[in-house]
Every structure is written in structure tokens, then in C-alpha cells.
Motif scaffolding. Sequence first.
Motif, PDB file in Angstrom:
ATOM      1  N   HIS A  31     -40.271 -46.148  40.308  1.00 42.34           N
ATOM      2  CA  HIS A  31     -41.141 -45.144  39.680  1.00 42.34           C
ATOM      3  C   HIS A  31     -41.597 -44.145  40.733  1.00 42.34           C
ATOM      4  N   ILE A  32     -41.378 -42.874  40.470  1.00 41.83           N
ATOM      5  CA  ILE A  32     -41.735 -41.799  41.399  1.00 41.83           C
ATOM      6  C   ILE A  32     -42.684 -40.842  40.675  1.00 41.83           C
ATOM      7  N   ASN A  33     -43.859 -40.606  41.241  1.00 46.12           N
ATOM      8  CA  ASN A  33     -44.834 -39.709  40.626  1.00 46.12           C
ATOM      9  C   ASN A  33     -45.175 -38.587  41.590  1.00 46.12           C
ATOM     10  N   SER A  34     -45.070 -37.341  41.129  1.00 44.46           N
ATOM     11  CA  SER A  34     -45.364 -36.206  41.999  1.00 44.46           C
ATOM     12  C   SER A  34     -46.446 -35.330  41.381  1.00 44.46           C
ATOM     13  N   GLU A  35     -47.487 -35.083  42.163  1.00 44.75           N
ATOM     14  CA  GLU A  35     -48.597 -34.283  41.681  1.00 44.75           C
ATOM     15  C   GLU A  35     -48.172 -32.830  41.483  1.00 44.75           C
ATOM     16  N   LEU A  36     -48.735 -32.219  40.462  1.00 47.06           N
ATOM     17  CA  LEU A  36     -48.417 -30.834  40.134  1.00 47.06           C
ATOM     18  C   LEU A  36     -49.702 -30.016  40.032  1.00 47.06           C
ATOM     19  N   ASN A  37     -49.605 -28.733  40.275  1.00 44.59           N
ATOM     20  CA  ASN A  37     -50.669 -27.793  39.966  1.00 44.59           C
ATOM     21  C   ASN A  37     -50.252 -26.964  38.766  1.00 44.59           C
ATOM     22  N   GLN A  38     -51.247 -26.433  38.067  1.00 42.37           N
ATOM     23  CA  GLN A  38     -50.945 -25.663  36.868  1.00 42.37           C
ATOM     24  C   GLN A  38     -50.153 -24.402  37.186  1.00 42.37           C
ATOM     25  N   ASN A  39     -50.234 -23.932  38.430  1.00 43.90           N
ATOM     26  CA  ASN A  39     -49.496 -22.715  38.804  1.00 43.90           C
ATOM     27  C   ASN A  39     -48.127 -23.030  39.380  1.00 43.90           C
ATOM     28  N   VAL A  40     -47.528 -24.128  38.946  1.00 47.15           N
ATOM     29  CA  VAL A  40     -46.204 -24.499  39.424  1.00 47.15           C
ATOM     30  C   VAL A  40     -45.169 -23.421  39.091  1.00 47.15           C
ATOM     31  N   ASN A  64     -41.184 -37.456  32.925  1.00 42.83           N
ATOM     32  CA  ASN A  64     -42.349 -37.309  32.066  1.00 42.83           C
ATOM     33  C   ASN A  64     -43.437 -36.510  32.769  1.00 42.83           C
ATOM     34  N   LEU A  65     -44.319 -35.922  31.995  1.00 46.98           N
ATOM     35  CA  LEU A  65     -45.532 -35.302  32.510  1.00 46.98           C
ATOM     36  C   LEU A  65     -46.684 -36.229  32.164  1.00 46.98           C
ATOM     37  N   THR A  66     -47.385 -36.731  33.177  1.00 48.14           N
ATOM     38  CA  THR A  66     -48.516 -37.620  32.939  1.00 48.14           C
ATOM     39  C   THR A  66     -49.802 -36.943  33.396  1.00 48.14           C
ATOM     40  N   TYR A  67     -50.904 -37.319  32.766  1.00 47.90           N
ATOM     41  CA  TYR A  67     -52.197 -36.696  33.039  1.00 47.90           C
ATOM     42  C   TYR A  67     -53.294 -37.569  32.441  1.00 47.90           C
ATOM     43  N   SER A 187     -43.567 -37.584  36.549  1.00 47.00           N
ATOM     44  CA  SER A 187     -43.172 -38.989  36.714  1.00 47.00           C
ATOM     45  C   SER A 187     -41.675 -39.136  36.501  1.00 47.00           C
ATOM     46  N   TRP A 188     -40.992 -39.532  37.569  1.00 46.81           N
ATOM     47  CA  TRP A 188     -39.536 -39.685  37.548  1.00 46.81           C
ATOM     48  C   TRP A 188     -39.237 -41.179  37.625  1.00 46.81           C
ATOM     49  N   ASN A 189     -38.630 -41.719  36.579  1.00 41.56           N
ATOM     50  CA  ASN A 189     -38.351 -43.145  36.489  1.00 41.56           C
ATOM     51  C   ASN A 189     -36.850 -43.383  36.466  1.00 41.56           C
ATOM     52  N   LEU A 190     -36.384 -44.266  37.344  1.00 39.63           N
ATOM     53  CA  LEU A 190     -34.955 -44.532  37.461  1.00 39.63           C
ATOM     54  C   LEU A 190     -34.637 -45.984  37.162  1.00 39.63           C
ATOM     55  N   ASP A 191     -33.697 -46.185  36.254  1.00 39.07           N
ATOM     56  CA  ASP A 191     -33.163 -47.519  35.986  1.00 39.07           C
ATOM     57  C   ASP A 191     -31.959 -47.711  36.906  1.00 39.07           C
ATOM     58  N   VAL A 192     -32.027 -48.707  37.775  1.00 38.14           N
ATOM     59  CA  VAL A 192     -30.954 -48.952  38.730  1.00 38.14           C
ATOM     60  C   VAL A 192     -30.483 -50.388  38.627  1.00 38.14           C
ATOM     61  N   PRO A 248     -39.369 -44.725  40.396  1.00 44.45           N
ATOM     62  CA  PRO A 248     -40.691 -44.100  40.415  1.00 44.45           C
ATOM     63  C   PRO A 248     -41.101 -43.492  41.735  1.00 44.45           C
ATOM     64  N   TYR A 249     -41.655 -42.285  41.705  1.00 45.81           N
ATOM     65  CA  TYR A 249     -42.153 -41.566  42.875  1.00 45.81           C
ATOM     66  C   TYR A 249     -43.394 -40.754  42.516  1.00 45.81           C
ATOM     67  N   THR A 250     -44.124 -40.327  43.528  1.00 48.99           N
ATOM     68  CA  THR A 250     -45.235 -39.406  43.282  1.00 48.99           C
ATOM     69  C   THR A 250     -45.212 -38.288  44.299  1.00 48.99           C
ATOM     70  N   ALA A 251     -45.162 -37.085  43.841  1.00 43.66           N
ATOM     71  CA  ALA A 251     -45.170 -35.956  44.755  1.00 43.66           C
ATOM     72  C   ALA A 251     -46.212 -34.970  44.297  1.00 43.66           C
ATOM     73  N   GLY A 252     -46.918 -34.351  45.199  1.00 40.06           N
ATOM     74  CA  GLY A 252     -47.937 -33.391  44.825  1.00 40.06           C
ATOM     75  C   GLY A 252     -47.705 -32.065  45.510  1.00 40.06           C
ATOM     76  N   VAL A 253     -47.849 -30.983  44.766  1.00 41.74           N
ATOM     77  CA  VAL A 253     -47.643 -29.660  45.339  1.00 41.74           C
ATOM     78  C   VAL A 253     -48.973 -28.929  45.408  1.00 41.74           C
ATOM     79  N   MET A 254     -49.309 -28.424  46.587  1.00 39.62           N
ATOM     80  CA  MET A 254     -50.539 -27.659  46.837  1.00 39.62           C
ATOM     81  C   MET A 254     -51.758 -28.415  46.372  1.00 39.62           C
TER      82      MET A 254
END
Length: 277
Positions: A31-40, A64-67, A187-192, A248-254
Motif C-alpha cells: 500500500h502506497i499513500n501520497s499526500e496531495l494539495n488541492q493545487n496539484v 484511490n483518492l482518500t481523505y 492511495s496506490w495499492n498493488l497486488d503482487v 501501498p505508498y504515501t507521497a505528499g506534494v508541497m
Amino acid sequence: MTIGDKTYGAGAEDGGDTEQGVAKGTTFQWHINSELNQNVDTYSQYELVDTLPYQNDWRTMTLNLTYQDASGALKTTSLLQMTANGMNTGAGTTYTTNQNGVNGITYNAATAPTVTALGDAMTADGIELSGSGSRYAVKDGKLDASQSVADGTIMLSVTENGRKQLATKMAELLASGAAKDGTWQLSWNLDVVANQGTQPGEMVNKVDLNYKTAFDQDTDSDTAKTFVKGAGTPTIHDTPTKGGGVLPYTAGVMGIGLTILGLLGLAHLLKKRRAED
């Protein structure tokens, strides 16, 4: 990481599965989750590059978009599903959804992953997917140590259209009161599956987040480990597949941050926050 009905490492700075592990033929999730800003939509680059251990082959993936809603409850908007096509495990098969080719990879309809919209928030052209499968050789049922191995790669690049669609969806959720601002995550989820090159030892997964705005550009990286508990009995088939993997991952921009949730030896959460002028 999810194995069976158990998830390890979620929300933890350190930890994960130190007992269960995986064996050859085991299907599991990253599971990979990356943070986003509304001005992406103002960014000129937003991509995740996963260096998938050669012992893993992806079958399907979801985005997916989670919030959080006003009460703090976690909500999810489904975006896309990706399915692998025509990939032989161990063969180093290359693939891209870009019909003009990208990064030296020529487009091949037989190996191009299928991308399907899961709702109305993002269309299939919202991302470009490219990479290569694992490369290894098996001799007498075991990994051939005389032959070189190469990890697989998966690059998920959010296109200009995709970035605009994400910004539009976030604005809609805010306007309706359904979402709490500042809690967005991609949220990027990979079945491996642990393939036939798997042997007792350790799997190390690495992910890079590359982003560029009018004010800043950078790459954030993180790694996670899981252990292989034994060779096991292969249950997979070394034939062209039409399945993919969830990771799964998490990434955040700005501010940008990147987290890989793994099994064993979960890497510390990377949280680098930058204020935009």
C-alpha cells in the motif's frame, strides 16, 4: 502490507510482520499513500517510481483518492484499476500505456496494461504507466545463481489531465462539505505475487516520488523490507498474465512525503513539508 486478512505496518513508524512472512506463490499487497494539495493541477510533474523486488510480480493495481470527512472518518473515492497483460515472470518484459513510447520503452499493445476508470473522478488517460517486469532464471526448480537478476520497475505518472481531474474532484468534495481540507492522499495499492525466483531471505522495496512545481522540484525516496520464510510450493503459472498487483505508498506534494508500508523492518515515515510561496 496486507497478507491474507492481516495488515502490517499501517500507521506505524516502525514495525510490520516479523512472524508470518511470505513464501513462493504467496499473493499479497503493498500500500502506497501520497499526500496531495488541492493545487496539484498547477504541478508540471507528479510520478511514483517503484523498484519492485525481482521476487515479486504485479498482477493488478488500484488508485484511490482518500481523505477525512468533517468528523475525521477516512473516506475513499475510487479512481482507476490497472491490469497487467502479456507479462512472463522472469523475462524482464517491458510495457507502457504511452502509444508513442516513453523512457526508451516502445509501445506494444500485447503488453500494455489495461487502465479502467472506477468512477467519474478520473479517466483512464489521467495516468501513464510504464516499466519492466522481473528478470531472473530458474534451474532445476531453483534460482540460477550463475545468471544475473534484475528488479522490476513501475512508473505511475499522473498526466496533466489527471492532475486537473484530481483538483476538480477535491474542490467538489470540499464544496459539498464531504471532505476536510488538507487530508488528501493518493492511495496506490498493488497486488503482487512472490514468483519462482523467490528464495529464503529478504525482499527490499524502494519507491521514489518525483514532483515539480513552479516553485520547487525534488525526489523523495523510501524503502521497506519483508522476509521470505521459505521456498514453499509454487502455485503460480509462468505464462502471460492478465493480472496486476497492489502496492501501498504515501507521497505528499508541497509538502512532499513518501511512505512504504511493508512487512518486516518498516522504514521510518518520510515527512518533508515545504510551504509554497
